[in-house]
Design a protein around this motif. Structure first.
Motif, mmCIF file in Angstrom:
data_model
loop_
_atom_site.group_PDB
_atom_site.id
_atom_site.type_symbol
_atom_site.label_atom_id
_atom_site.label_comp_id
_atom_site.label_asym_id
_atom_site.label_seq_id
_atom_site.Cartn_x
_atom_site.Cartn_y
_atom_site.Cartn_z
ATOM 1 N N ARG A 148 106.066 78.103 25.867
ATOM 2 C CA ARG A 148 104.881 77.967 25.016
ATOM 3 C C ARG A 148 105.032 76.711 24.162
ATOM 4 O O ARG A 148 106.162 76.374 23.751
ATOM 5 C CB ARG A 148 104.745 79.207 24.120
ATOM 6 N N ILE A 149 103.887 76.056 23.932
ATOM 7 C CA ILE A 149 103.887 74.824 23.121
ATOM 8 C C ILE A 149 102.929 75.013 21.954
ATOM 9 O O ILE A 149 101.817 75.524 22.139
ATOM 10 C CB ILE A 149 103.336 73.610 23.931
ATOM 11 N N ILE A 150 103.359 74.564 20.789
ATOM 12 C CA ILE A 150 102.407 74.427 19.682
ATOM 13 C C ILE A 150 102.187 72.942 19.486
ATOM 14 O O ILE A 150 103.148 72.189 19.259
ATOM 15 C CB ILE A 150 102.918 75.038 18.364
ATOM 16 N N VAL A 151 100.946 72.514 19.601
ATOM 17 C CA VAL A 151 100.615 71.125 19.271
ATOM 18 C C VAL A 151 100.323 71.128 17.769
ATOM 19 O O VAL A 151 99.381 71.783 17.308
ATOM 20 C CB VAL A 151 99.406 70.608 20.080
ATOM 21 N N ALA A 152 101.171 70.437 17.017
ATOM 22 C CA ALA A 152 101.095 70.466 15.549
ATOM 23 C C ALA A 152 100.468 69.154 15.070
ATOM 24 O O ALA A 152 101.076 68.086 15.182
ATOM 25 C CB ALA A 152 102.488 70.661 14.966
ATOM 26 N N VAL A 153 99.252 69.269 14.567
ATOM 27 C CA VAL A 153 98.485 68.083 14.184
ATOM 28 C C VAL A 153 98.740 67.789 12.704
ATOM 29 O O VAL A 153 98.336 68.560 11.827
ATOM 30 C CB VAL A 153 96.973 68.310 14.452
ATOM 31 N N ALA A 154 99.418 66.670 12.455
ATOM 32 C CA ALA A 154 99.815 66.338 11.074
ATOM 33 C C ALA A 154 98.635 65.794 10.284
ATOM 34 O O ALA A 154 97.851 64.988 10.809
ATOM 35 C CB ALA A 154 100.931 65.300 11.104
ATOM 36 N N HIS A 155 98.536 66.201 9.027
ATOM 37 C CA HIS A 155 97.492 65.639 8.143
ATOM 38 C C HIS A 155 97.675 64.125 8.059
ATOM 39 O O HIS A 155 96.740 63.375 8.223
ATOM 40 C CB HIS A 155 97.586 66.257 6.740
ATOM 41 N N ASN A 156 98.899 63.698 7.767
ATOM 42 C CA ASN A 156 99.332 62.301 7.780
ATOM 43 C C ASN A 156 98.362 61.311 7.119
ATOM 44 O O ASN A 156 97.921 60.340 7.757
ATOM 45 C CB ASN A 156 99.593 61.884 9.241
ATOM 46 N N PRO A 157 98.007 61.513 5.821
ATOM 47 C CA PRO A 157 97.054 60.601 5.168
ATOM 48 C C PRO A 157 97.555 59.162 5.127
ATOM 49 O O PRO A 157 96.754 58.229 5.056
ATOM 50 C CB PRO A 157 96.915 61.180 3.750
ATOM 51 N N SER A 158 98.884 58.951 5.232
ATOM 52 C CA SER A 158 99.405 57.583 5.161
ATOM 53 C C SER A 158 98.907 56.729 6.324
ATOM 54 O O SER A 158 98.862 55.504 6.234
ATOM 55 C CB SER A 158 100.932 57.590 5.119
ATOM 56 N N LYS A 159 98.515 57.385 7.422
ATOM 57 C CA LYS A 159 97.983 56.615 8.569
ATOM 58 C C LYS A 159 96.477 56.365 8.455
ATOM 59 O O LYS A 159 95.901 55.733 9.337
ATOM 60 C CB LYS A 159 98.270 57.366 9.871
ATOM 61 N N ARG A 160 95.858 56.893 7.400
ATOM 62 C CA ARG A 160 94.414 56.766 7.197
ATOM 63 C C ARG A 160 93.629 57.078 8.487
ATOM 64 O O ARG A 160 92.924 56.221 9.029
ATOM 65 C CB ARG A 160 94.060 55.369 6.680
ATOM 66 N N PRO A 161 93.763 58.321 8.973
ATOM 67 C CA PRO A 161 93.077 58.675 10.227
ATOM 68 C C PRO A 161 91.553 58.568 10.096
ATOM 69 O O PRO A 161 91.016 58.787 9.006
ATOM 70 C CB PRO A 161 93.482 60.136 10.466
ATOM 71 N N ILE A 162 90.896 58.232 11.200
ATOM 72 C CA ILE A 162 89.422 58.138 11.156
ATOM 73 C C ILE A 162 88.785 59.522 11.327
ATOM 74 O O ILE A 162 87.633 59.721 10.983
ATOM 75 C CB ILE A 162 88.838 57.137 12.182
ATOM 76 N N PHE A 163 89.535 60.469 11.915
ATOM 77 C CA PHE A 163 89.049 61.844 12.053
ATOM 78 C C PHE A 163 89.845 62.726 11.088
ATOM 79 O O PHE A 163 91.075 62.555 10.967
ATOM 80 C CB PHE A 163 89.264 62.363 13.474
ATOM 81 N N ASP A 164 89.147 63.657 10.406
ATOM 82 C CA ASP A 164 89.924 64.533 9.523
ATOM 83 C C ASP A 164 90.707 65.529 10.379
ATOM 84 O O ASP A 164 90.495 65.623 11.597
ATOM 85 C CB ASP A 164 89.053 65.194 8.443
ATOM 86 N N VAL A 165 91.627 66.247 9.732
ATOM 87 C CA VAL A 165 92.562 67.054 10.521
ATOM 88 C C VAL A 165 91.836 68.153 11.317
ATOM 89 O O VAL A 165 92.211 68.443 12.459
ATOM 90 C CB VAL A 165 93.704 67.587 9.628
ATOM 91 N N ALA A 166 90.759 68.704 10.743
ATOM 92 C CA ALA A 166 90.019 69.758 11.464
ATOM 93 C C ALA A 166 89.383 69.188 12.738
ATOM 94 O O ALA A 166 89.383 69.827 13.794
ATOM 95 C CB ALA A 166 88.956 70.353 10.548
ATOM 96 N N GLU A 167 88.871 67.964 12.639
ATOM 97 C CA GLU A 167 88.274 67.323 13.830
ATOM 98 C C GLU A 167 89.340 67.037 14.884
ATOM 99 O O GLU A 167 89.116 67.209 16.087
ATOM 100 C CB GLU A 167 87.610 65.999 13.443
ATOM 101 N N ARG A 168 90.519 66.607 14.424
ATOM 102 C CA ARG A 168 91.601 66.294 15.379
ATOM 103 C C ARG A 168 92.092 67.554 16.077
ATOM 104 O O ARG A 168 92.326 67.548 17.284
ATOM 105 C CB ARG A 168 92.731 65.562 14.650
ATOM 106 N N VAL A 169 92.196 68.647 15.298
ATOM 107 C CA VAL A 169 92.599 69.930 15.897
ATOM 108 C C VAL A 169 91.557 70.360 16.932
ATOM 109 O O VAL A 169 91.883 70.771 18.043
ATOM 110 C CB VAL A 169 92.765 71.016 14.796
ATOM 111 N N GLU A 170 90.286 70.226 16.572
ATOM 112 C CA GLU A 170 89.205 70.642 17.471
ATOM 113 C C GLU A 170 89.264 69.852 18.792
ATOM 114 O O GLU A 170 89.105 70.422 19.872
ATOM 115 C CB GLU A 170 87.880 70.369 16.745
ATOM 116 N N MET A 171 89.521 68.545 18.687
ATOM 117 C CA MET A 171 89.585 67.724 19.906
ATOM 118 C C MET A 171 90.789 68.102 20.768
ATOM 119 O O MET A 171 90.681 68.149 21.992
ATOM 120 C CB MET A 171 89.625 66.232 19.548
ATOM 121 N N VAL A 172 91.932 68.378 20.116
ATOM 122 C CA VAL A 172 93.121 68.776 20.903
ATOM 123 C C VAL A 172 92.838 70.110 21.597
ATOM 124 O O VAL A 172 93.162 70.297 22.777
ATOM 125 C CB VAL A 172 94.393 68.854 20.026
ATOM 126 N N LYS A 173 92.177 71.031 20.873
ATOM 127 C CA LYS A 173 91.854 72.336 21.478
ATOM 128 C C LYS A 173 90.943 72.160 22.690
ATOM 129 O O LYS A 173 91.138 72.768 23.730
ATOM 130 C CB LYS A 173 91.153 73.247 20.454
#
Ligand code: COA
Length: 162
Positions: free
Chosen positions: A30-55
């Motif tokens: 089993r794998i857990i894909v762990a999506v880091a908040h990581n504000p230091s990278k200034r992501p263009i998608f917020d963490v909820a959007e990134r989780v949704e895309m990975v799902k």
């Protein structure tokens, strides 16, 4: 039951990441894909959007869970009683940084092992940043990301994509 945690920023998930997830499933139960908040990278998608895309991209894989995480990776791994952290090693240029990160994580918790997998060579040049640059300049994204991810990039960066 071997559990692996695949951490990253995933801003956004690319075919390179998906390739690593598919390979991980040959090694782990089993794998857990762990999506880091990581504000230091200034992501263009917020963490909820990134989780949704990975799902969305991993919906056809059995035994994959996707979650957001904040804080230290080793704490997350310990909390989930995972057996190892999974990282992709694309080129020798990745090695120094990955080596440092694996050793820091081991120093923080010597029970946390890191397993490196090599992606298919066709994805070895991909990064999320390079894909965002291609998207912002209107380049075709179909060889790099899932069509829905391409659509979201187009929306977010407000440029036409061929
Ligand atoms: N295919 C395509 N792209 C890949 C890839 C693959 N197989 N593997 C990595 N990449 C890309 C990523 O998309 C990312 O691109 P970007 O820099 O353009 O966003 C880049 O290569 C790797 O970036 P990196 O910074 O190494 O990893 P990350 O951003 O994906 O994740 C964390 C880093 C979240 C794992 C790390 O910051 C972390 O553990 N944070 C938690 C805090 C902590 O515990 N810190 C102490 C430990 S160092």
């Amino acid at each position: 039951m071997k559990l692996g945690v695949y951490p990253g920023t995933f801003d956004p998930i690319t075919h390179g990441h998906t390739d690593i997830i598919a390979r991980s499933l040959r090694v782990f139960d089993r794998i857990i894909v762990a999506v880091a908040h990581n504000p230091s990278k200034r992501p263009i998608f917020d963490v909820a959007e990134r989780v949704e895309m990975v799902k969305l991209v991993t919906k056809d894989f059995a035994h994959v869970n996707v979650e957001a995480f904040d804080g230290l990776l080793v704490d997350y791994v310990r909390r989930h009683e995972a057996h190892a952290v999974i990282r992709g090693l694309r080129a020798t240029s990745d090695f120094e940084y990955e080596f440092q990160m694996a050793l820091i994580n081991r120093k923080l918790d010597d029970k946390v092992e890191t397993v490196f997998l090599m992606p298919s060579e066709e994805y070895s040049y991909l990064t999320s940043s390079i894909i965002k640059e291609v998207a912002s300049l209107g380049g075709a994204l179909k060889d790099f990301v899932h069509p829905e991810v391409a659509e979201r990039l187009r929306h977010r960066l407000r440029r036409p994509i061929q």
